[in-house]
Write a protein that holds these residues in place. Structure first.
Motif, mmCIF file in Angstrom:
data_model
loop_
_atom_site.group_PDB
_atom_site.id
_atom_site.type_symbol
_atom_site.label_atom_id
_atom_site.label_comp_id
_atom_site.label_asym_id
_atom_site.label_seq_id
_atom_site.Cartn_x
_atom_site.Cartn_y
_atom_site.Cartn_z
ATOM 1 N N UNK A 31 0.859 -1.175 0.000
ATOM 2 C CA UNK A 31 0.000 0.000 0.000
ATOM 3 C C UNK A 31 0.896 1.226 0.000
ATOM 4 N N UNK A 32 0.478 2.248 -0.726
ATOM 5 C CA UNK A 32 1.235 3.494 -0.702
ATOM 6 C C UNK A 32 0.989 4.204 0.621
ATOM 7 N N UNK A 33 1.814 5.168 0.939
ATOM 8 C CA UNK A 33 1.659 5.928 2.174
ATOM 9 C C UNK A 33 0.293 6.614 2.214
ATOM 10 N N UNK A 34 -0.152 7.139 1.081
ATOM 11 C CA UNK A 34 -1.451 7.810 1.009
ATOM 12 C C UNK A 34 -2.596 6.832 1.266
ATOM 13 N N UNK A 35 -2.494 5.619 0.711
ATOM 14 C CA UNK A 35 -3.532 4.607 0.930
ATOM 15 C C UNK A 35 -3.605 4.205 2.401
ATOM 16 N N UNK A 36 -2.455 4.065 3.040
ATOM 17 C CA UNK A 36 -2.424 3.715 4.458
ATOM 18 C C UNK A 36 -3.060 4.831 5.280
ATOM 19 N N UNK B 66 -10.203 5.819 8.378
ATOM 20 C CA UNK B 66 -11.460 5.070 8.467
ATOM 21 C C UNK B 66 -11.451 4.071 9.624
ATOM 22 N N UNK B 67 -10.256 3.784 10.137
ATOM 23 C CA UNK B 67 -10.165 2.864 11.265
ATOM 24 C C UNK B 67 -9.727 1.463 10.906
ATOM 25 N N UNK B 68 -9.457 1.187 9.619
ATOM 26 C CA UNK B 68 -9.012 -0.149 9.222
ATOM 27 C C UNK B 68 -8.106 -0.026 8.012
ATOM 28 N N UNK B 69 -6.956 -0.653 8.101
ATOM 29 C CA UNK B 69 -6.022 -0.661 6.979
ATOM 30 C C UNK B 69 -5.958 -2.083 6.452
#
Length: 139
Positions: free
Chosen positions: A59-64, A70-73
């Protein structure tokens, strides 16, 4: 035919509705046809989700950061082999509409009957609202 479904924007705390484009078959004549086509599209998307295999998932830093807000990665994959049955999903969606759990609006006009002629046009905006019962105690 391209229409737009208004959905709550994921990751936003404010109740903002984003217009998500959908391509529908031309043979939509009733609300029943519309809901059936929409549910089949979503069932197919669900069944295809997770089939593309990345050799090294990341995952990119932005996606993380977006997912953390949202509370879930996660990777957005479905780890179960169970697939959605489009026929059962359509049956369930139609029953939910008949039971009053789903409201459908076409360009801000509520559609109240499954057999009502729908006649969607290119660029129409639909809003689907799922009603839920409030039960239990307040937290």
């Amino acid at each position: 035919m391209r229409i737009y479904i208004q959905m709550k924007a994921a990751g936003k705390r404010k109740p903002v509705l984003d217009n998500v484009p959908y391509e529908l078959p031309e043979e939509i004549g009733t609300l029943r046809d519309f809901l059936s086509a929409l549910v089949k599209i979503e069932a197919e998307r669900y069944n295809q989700k997770g089939t593309d295999v990345q050799v090294v998932p990341y995952l990119t830093k932005e996606e993380v950061e977006d997912q953390a807000s949202l509370g879930k990665v996660g990777f957005g994959r479905i780890y179960s082999d169970k697939k959605a049955d489009p026929a059962k999903a359509v049956e369930n969606a139609l029953q939910c509409f008949e039971d009053g759990l789903i409201r459908v609006f076409q360009n801000n006009q509520e559609r109240k009957s499954l057999e009502e002629p729908l006649c969607p046009k290119e660029g129409d905006r639909f809003t689907l609202i799922r009603l839920t019962f409030l039960a239990g105690r307040l937290w």
